[in-house]
Design a protein around this motif. Structure first.
Motif, mmCIF file in Angstrom:
data_model
loop_
_atom_site.group_PDB
_atom_site.id
_atom_site.type_symbol
_atom_site.label_atom_id
_atom_site.label_comp_id
_atom_site.label_asym_id
_atom_site.label_seq_id
_atom_site.Cartn_x
_atom_site.Cartn_y
_atom_site.Cartn_z
ATOM 1 N N ILE A 9 0.855 -1.184 0.000
ATOM 2 C CA ILE A 9 0.000 0.000 0.000
ATOM 3 C C ILE A 9 0.890 1.232 0.000
ATOM 4 O O ILE A 9 1.893 1.293 0.723
ATOM 5 N N THR A 10 0.552 2.204 -0.820
ATOM 6 C CA THR A 10 1.295 3.455 -0.893
ATOM 7 C C THR A 10 0.324 4.621 -0.778
ATOM 8 O O THR A 10 -0.878 4.470 -0.982
ATOM 9 N N GLY A 11 0.881 5.781 -0.444
ATOM 10 C CA GLY A 11 0.045 6.978 -0.344
ATOM 11 C C GLY A 11 -0.147 7.411 1.091
ATOM 12 O O GLY A 11 0.705 7.169 1.959
ATOM 13 N N ASP A 12 -1.289 8.029 1.346
ATOM 14 C CA ASP A 12 -1.565 8.622 2.663
ATOM 15 C C ASP A 12 -2.218 7.579 3.570
ATOM 16 O O ASP A 12 -3.438 7.530 3.700
ATOM 17 N N THR A 13 -1.389 6.772 4.198
ATOM 18 C CA THR A 13 -1.936 5.757 5.093
ATOM 19 C C THR A 13 -2.223 6.300 6.482
ATOM 20 O O THR A 13 -2.885 5.626 7.268
ATOM 21 N N SER A 14 -1.747 7.487 6.786
ATOM 22 C CA SER A 14 -2.052 8.113 8.069
ATOM 23 C C SER A 14 -2.064 9.626 7.888
ATOM 24 O O SER A 14 -1.368 10.166 7.024
ATOM 25 N N ALA A 15 -2.878 10.283 8.702
ATOM 26 C CA ALA A 15 -2.974 11.747 8.627
ATOM 27 C C ALA A 15 -3.600 12.248 9.924
ATOM 28 O O ALA A 15 -4.247 11.492 10.658
ATOM 29 N N LYS A 16 -3.398 13.520 10.189
ATOM 30 C CA LYS A 16 -3.921 14.139 11.405
ATOM 31 C C LYS A 16 -4.862 15.295 11.104
ATOM 32 O O LYS A 16 -5.860 15.482 11.796
ATOM 33 N N ASP A 17 -4.546 16.053 10.067
ATOM 34 C CA ASP A 17 -5.302 17.271 9.774
ATOM 35 C C ASP A 17 -6.542 16.986 8.930
ATOM 36 O O ASP A 17 -6.638 15.965 8.245
ATOM 37 N N ILE A 18 -7.468 17.912 8.959
ATOM 38 C CA ILE A 18 -8.679 17.818 8.149
ATOM 39 C C ILE A 18 -8.290 17.870 6.670
ATOM 40 O O ILE A 18 -7.443 18.649 6.255
ATOM 41 N N GLY A 19 -8.891 16.988 5.877
ATOM 42 C CA GLY A 19 -8.603 16.990 4.450
ATOM 43 C C GLY A 19 -8.956 15.670 3.804
ATOM 44 O O GLY A 19 -9.482 14.752 4.448
ATOM 45 N N SER A 20 -8.656 15.581 2.503
ATOM 46 C CA SER A 20 -8.908 14.365 1.726
ATOM 47 C C SER A 20 -7.584 13.696 1.400
ATOM 48 O O SER A 20 -6.596 14.365 1.071
ATOM 49 N N TYR A 21 -7.572 12.374 1.460
ATOM 50 C CA TYR A 21 -6.347 11.612 1.280
ATOM 51 C C TYR A 21 -6.607 10.414 0.369
ATOM 52 O O TYR A 21 -7.760 10.023 0.139
ATOM 53 N N GLY A 22 -5.544 9.826 -0.147
ATOM 54 C CA GLY A 22 -5.690 8.698 -1.050
ATOM 55 C C GLY A 22 -4.580 7.674 -0.866
ATOM 56 O O GLY A 22 -3.452 8.019 -0.496
#
Length: 397
Positions: free
Chosen positions: A174-187
């Motif tokens: 798996i590649t890309g945005d597997t984790s995030a903290k801020d409000i937004g859209s990820y893939g």
């Protein structure tokens, strides 16, 4: 044809055994070989005592139970009973060889290594120049595609981890945005680790993409607080009902001095009002004045003395001193003995105080006089200290 097949003996006498009869020579197999598809057949000449002429020996190329890639070597086999019969007649069991047809090629080349990976192959055995062949394929393993699962997460200031449901690190990356903290859209994109040997269950090997988001959390707006506030010399904080400092931001909510103020409350980062808006909600609140009193002190003086008028200030709060209240003291005119009203006055509103004024009383008393007595032969003189005679008596003492 020069081969001894049988012999007949007659007239041979033995005193113990009768040897007369017809004797047949032992049968020697003479096999011919043919190949058809996956089977080699060994057929003996007519009259085979073991009937290999009508029921010939065979060797059959048998595929493994599964021809789907699973990461383990595959192998064709020859049935054990066929191999046993073959060996019992002194025949050599052939070796199974494998060939591979590479992508884009029309011919099969000898396989170097084990029979394991997905692809197009051929298994072959050869006896006396006759070859049985099986063309086959090892299919790619079918891997179930992962599904999106939970793709919306509420913002709470903590890091969110995302992985599609069914993601298997043994067969996928798996590649890309597997984790995030801020409000937004990820893939993220999920790919097969080994596209040579694996494919998605629905077919194909292209990466599968997933989108996920961290969204603002909806919260209820606070409502006005009906509490009353009075100046106390310290900072006081207005708090609307339902206000949550972890989810909202308040401005102008902490004040010290008496007055009217306008508070604004907005959602903190990551939050929104229940209707989706983020506009400030405003509340008017007030700190009322404290009550101070200026009371003229009751004082007494002797006639002729200068006035010494004072007052006492009560109701001050905190560290406030009497200097915060300004006032003047006046009294009724007159210097004769008696009582006179003292009146304090000043502004009714002074800073943080509402001021009331209370009157006092000045009492003027007579001035005491010092006397001296002078005795004469037939009289007594009473003379004031300033030597002015104030009384004379001719009485007989």
């Amino acid at each position: 044809d020069g081969a001894l097949e049988s012999i007949k003996i007659e007239g041979l006498k033995d005193k113990n055994v009768d040897l007369n009869g017809t004797y047949t020579a032992p049968h020697v197999h003479s096999f011919t070989y043919t190949a058809s598809d996956n089977t080699i057949t060994a057929t003996c000449t007519d009259g085979c005592v073991k009937r290999y002429d009508t029921n010939p020996l065979t060797l059959t190329l048998t595929p493994p139970s599964s021809l789907v890639y699973d990461g383990t070597p595959k192998a064709f086999t020859l049935p054990a009973d066929e191999v046993s019969a073959w060996i019992s007649e002194g025949l050599d069991v052939p070796t199974i060889y494998y060939y591979i047809k590479q992508n884009g090629q029309s011919t099969y080349m000898p396989l170097l290594g084990t029979l394991q990976n997905a692809g197009n192959y051929m298994a072959e055995i050869t006896v006396d120049g006759k070859s049985a062949q099986v063309k086959f394929a090892i299919d790619k393993a079918a891997v179930a595609q992962p599904t999106a699962g939970t793709t919306e997460f509420p913002y709470d200031g903590e890091t969110k981890e995302y992985a599609p449901v069914g993601f298997d690190s043994n067969t996928m990356t798996i590649t890309g945005d597997t984790s995030a903290k801020d409000i937004g859209s990820y893939g993220v994109a999920v790919m097969l680790k080994d596209t040579n040997n694996c494919e998605w269950l629905s077919g194909g090997t292209d990466p599968i993409t997933f989108n996920w988001t961290i969204k603002k959390v909806k919260i209820a707006q606070p409502v006005a607080d009906s509490n009353k506030y009075t100046y106390n010399g310290s900072y006081q904080t207005y708090s609307p009902i339902g206000f949550d400092a972890t989810k909202m931001v308040m401005e102008n909510g902490s004040q010290k001095d008496a007055g009217t103020y306008l508070v604004s409350v907005t959602p903190a980062e990551g939050y929104t009002w229940a209707d989706g808006s983020t506009d400030a909600v405003e509340f008017e609140w007030a700190i009322g004045m404290a009550q101070a009193t200026v009371k003229a002190d009751d004082v007494t003086k002797e006639a002729g003395e200068a006035d010494k008028l004072t007052a006492t200030v009560t109701g001050l709060v905190g560290d406030d001193s009497t200097d915060v209240i300004e006032y003047t003291l006046t009294r009724e005119s007159g210097e004769a003995e008696g009582k006179y009203t003292i009146t304090p006055s000043g502004e009714d509103i002074q800073g943080n105080y509402s001021v009331t004024f209370e009157k006092g009383t000045l009492t003027i008393t007579a001035t005491p006089v010092d006397y001296k007595i002078i005795e004469g032969a037939n009289s007594i003189w009473v003379i004031a200290a300033d030597e002015d005679p104030v009384f004379r008596s001719n009485a007989d003492f």
